[in-house]
Design an enzyme around this catalytic site. Structure first.
Site, short mmCIF file in Angstrom:
data_model
loop_
_atom_site.label_atom_id
_atom_site.label_comp_id
_atom_site.label_asym_id
_atom_site.label_seq_id
_atom_site.Cartn_x
_atom_site.Cartn_y
_atom_site.Cartn_z
CG ASP A 291 -2.16 0.60 0.95
OD1 ASP A 291 -3.43 0.34 1.72
OD2 ASP A 291 -2.18 1.78 0.30
CD GLU B 209 -7.01 5.61 2.19
OE1 GLU B 209 -6.76 5.85 1.16
OE2 GLU B 209 -6.10 5.05 3.13
C1 GLC Z 1 -4.43 4.14 -0.43
C2 GLC Z 1 -5.22 3.03 -0.06
C3 GLC Z 1 -5.40 1.80 -1.08
C4 GLC Z 1 -5.07 2.68 -2.52
C5 GLC Z 1 -3.85 3.05 -2.45
C6 GLC Z 1 -3.33 3.68 -3.45
O1 GLC Z 1 -3.87 4.72 0.77
O2 GLC Z 1 -4.91 2.34 1.19
O3 GLC Z 1 -6.72 1.29 -0.85
O4 GLC Z 1 -5.08 1.61 -3.43
O5 GLC Z 1 -3.60 4.08 -1.28
O6 GLC Z 1 -4.32 4.86 -3.78
#
Ligand code: GLC
Length: 615
Positions: A309, A506
């Site tokens: 991530d 988030e």
């Molecule tokens: C974010 C998320 C993830 C996403 C990634 C790229 O923080 O946790 O779900 O795919 O970063 O944007």
């Protein structure tokens, strides 16, 4: 106990309907391992490390760095739009420009370009925006979810992008979580049946087809099972919530709830999986070898690659070099750096040269990445990894919007309908519409729409707000009036009050209170005082606490975050479509019940998982 028996039967039926998605051979099994080995054998260590490096395009210091660092992947994280603007054209030109540079590298290996197309190609102006997954989960319709993913994949490929960080197959268990709406629902069954449907829709029957994109099951494992107070605050110094927190259960309990969605996604041939920011009993997933290598790659036999991530390895113990060492050794194959890529590249190379990471681990990681690129057809002779003009004609098209419209219709859940208040007659003399979410495109599309957090008001082009959909549905002779607070409604025959949440994503959505706003409650009270039938529509990313309005409503519809096609809500309100949605989450009576889930021993929600009325 009867309800559970019925639920078990219902789930079994849905599961068998999903079998076709599971039976489909994985695209990764079709790849010639000989071809992969042959390419790997030509690669230098620099080129191998480049394939393991993913950079956000906004952090790319110089486009020449694609060649200099032999980059294997770029991404657009939230808010990472093209510098020039946000249209289909600007996205396509940007991605094509990067791919042209990748084709200048020695081995001409095209880039994987990743984006969060999680409810349509939601970053791009004018794209069709589907209901978020919590609503899709209420459809229980695997075929529809597959179709929605197919449409999304087509709109993604129209821009030259070839990878979406979706579906999320994590199981949200505590509704205070800001990512509750990104999951299909609170039960492992729903993740296990709908996750593979989305994977099949994104990846198609042929991952190399021009309308297919690489899918990414996320976030492995337990993102939705964290403990309140262990999360990462949205703003440093704020109280911690749930997001990116710690899961405090036994591995057996974690497997029962959170593993089925991933196992089914692997079965369905998903090409990439994203470890979770969260931790299991203090061990961060991004650096946990037992979870990433023993469980996912060993026991489940996952043959694709693991992508971290966003800067997730930075949360591991020690300095950056220790973090890289732990993550790669644990089984991470590609790192979403996404900014300090020169340091990542240099230090990973040093770790290999100092034999702190064996070359065999690098070779395994790059083999997995190349296997996926071969399966996607990227390595075909003279392959052209560019945006597809033929697909651009259908971008945001009526045909695509029809699929989203059906998804909105089937995601509506009728929770209450006293005296058959619904469906409303289209021929009423006057209807009053009220509430903050009645005429607000940004609120009905929610987070991950055009911007990372989403935004109220006119966020995108195309689509229909709920108010305009109501106006388009009733007879010409019917007067529809709107006021945010429900005043000036005297003499109306019925009231529709559209309440709920404003956009978030988030950790910004972690809330320790899920009551409706004061303004929402007041609008319901104002309309109720007129002595007319009151229909409340809840536009939100999760169940909300309704105790202040329950006795003031004649009908309640959970609309979730329906996306651009608000007509689907009006179709249910006025009977063009009879509601079929079934709750994918339990609806708590009070804040004391917010982590209530189907299967709990003392299970007494306001509305149960699987509940939904019809006409
Ligand atoms: C974010 C998320 C993830 C996403 C990634 C790229 O923080 O946790 O779900 O795919 O970063 O944007």
């Amino acid at each position: 106990m009867k309800i559970f028996k019925a639920l078990k039967i219902f789930t079994a039926v849905v599961f068998f309907l999903t079998l076709p998605f599971l039976a489909q051979a994985s695209p990764l099994d079709q790849v010639s391992e000989k071809d992969v080995r042959a390419l790997l054998s030509k690669m230098t260590l620099d080129e191998k490390i480049g394939q393991m490096t993913q950079v956000d395009h906004k952090s790319l210091k110089d486009i020449n760095d694609i060649e200099k660092y032999h980059l294997g992947s770029l991404l657009s994280g939230g808010d990472s739009d093209p510098n020039g603007g946000n249209s289909l054209k600007e996205w396509s030109e940007m991605v094509d420009r990067f791919q042209r540079r990748a084709l200048k590298t020695r081995l001409k290996i095209p880039l994987l370009y990743g984006i969060d197309a999680v409810h349509g190609h939601n970053n791009v102006m004018g794209a069709v925006v589907f209901p978020h997954n919590i609503g899709m989960g209420c459809t229980r319709n695997s075929q529809l979810i597959k179709k929605a993913a197919e449409v999304t994949a087509e709109e993604v490929r129209a821009t030259g992008i070839n990878w979406t960080f979706a579906p999320m197959v994590g199981v949200p268990r505590d509704k205070r979580w800001g990512r509750t709406y990104e999951g299909f629902g609170e039960s492992p069954e729903i993740a296990r049946t709908l996750g593979p449907a989305a994977v099949s829709g994104f990846q198609g029957s042929d991952l190399a087809a021009k309308t297919s994109v690489l899918a990414c099951a996320k976030h492995f494992i337990g993102d939705g099972g964290t403990t309140w107070g262990t999360g990462k605050p949205a703003i440093a110094g704020n109280a911690a919530g749930l997001d990116q927190g710690d899961v405090r259960v036994t591995e057996a309990a974690l497997r029962e709830i959170q593993l089925p969605g991933f196992a089914a996604a692997v079965e369905a041939g998903v090409g990439s999986i994203m470890p979770s920011f969260s931790s299991l009993n203090g061990s961060k997933c991004s650096g946990d070898k037992h979870l990433l290598t023993d469980l996912l790659k060993g026991e489940l036999g996952f043959k694709g690659f693991l992508i971290s991530d966003w800067a997730a390895i930075n949360d591991l113990p020690g300095d950056y070099k220790n973090q890289i060492e732990q993550a790669i050794t644990a089984g991470l194959d590609m790192v979403m750096v996404p900014d300090k890529y020169p340091a990542f590249y240099t230090q990973l190379k040093e770790l290999v040269e100092q034999k702190r990471i064996p070359l065999s681990r690098i070779n395994d990681a790059v083999t997995r990445i190349l296997r996926v690129k071969f399966a996607m057809g990227l390595m075909q002779k003279n392959y052209r990894p560019f945006s597809d003009q033929s697909l651009q004609k259908r971008f945001g098209s009526l045909a695509h919007r029809q699929v989203a419209l059906q998804a909105v219709r089937e995601s509506q859940v009728l929770l209450k309908n006293n005296n058959k208040t619904l469906p409303l007659s289209k021929g009423l003399k006057r209807i009053v519409v009220a509430g903050a979410n009645a005429d607000n495109m940004g609120n009905q599309t929610g987070g991950w729409t055009v911007s990372w957090q989403g935004k109220s008001d006119d966020i995108t082009k195309g689509g229909t707000t709920l108010l305009n959909a109501i106006k388009d549905t009733v007879a010409k002779t019917t007067e529809v009036t709107f006021s945010l607070d429900g005043t000036e409604a005297k003499g109306a025959d019925a009231g529709i009050v559209i309440v709920g949440e404003t956009p978030y994503a988030e950790m910004f959505g972690d809330r320790d209170d899920l009551h409706l706003s004061e303004a929402d409650v007041k609008a319901v009270q104002t309309v109720k005082a007129l002595g007319i039938p009151v229909v409340v529509v809840i536009v939100s990313g999760r169940p909300m606490i309704l105790d202040q309005i329950l006795d003031k409503t004649d009908a309640i519809v959970a609309a979730w975050l329906p996306g651009t096609e608000g007509q689907g809500v009006a179709d249910v309100l006025f009977g063009n479509f009879h509601p079929t949605g079934k709750l994918s989450v339990s609806w708590p009576r009070s804040m004391k019940q917010v982590s209530i889930n189907v299967g709990d021993v003392a299970y007494d929600p306001l509305y149960a998982y699987g509940f939904g009325l019809t006409y």
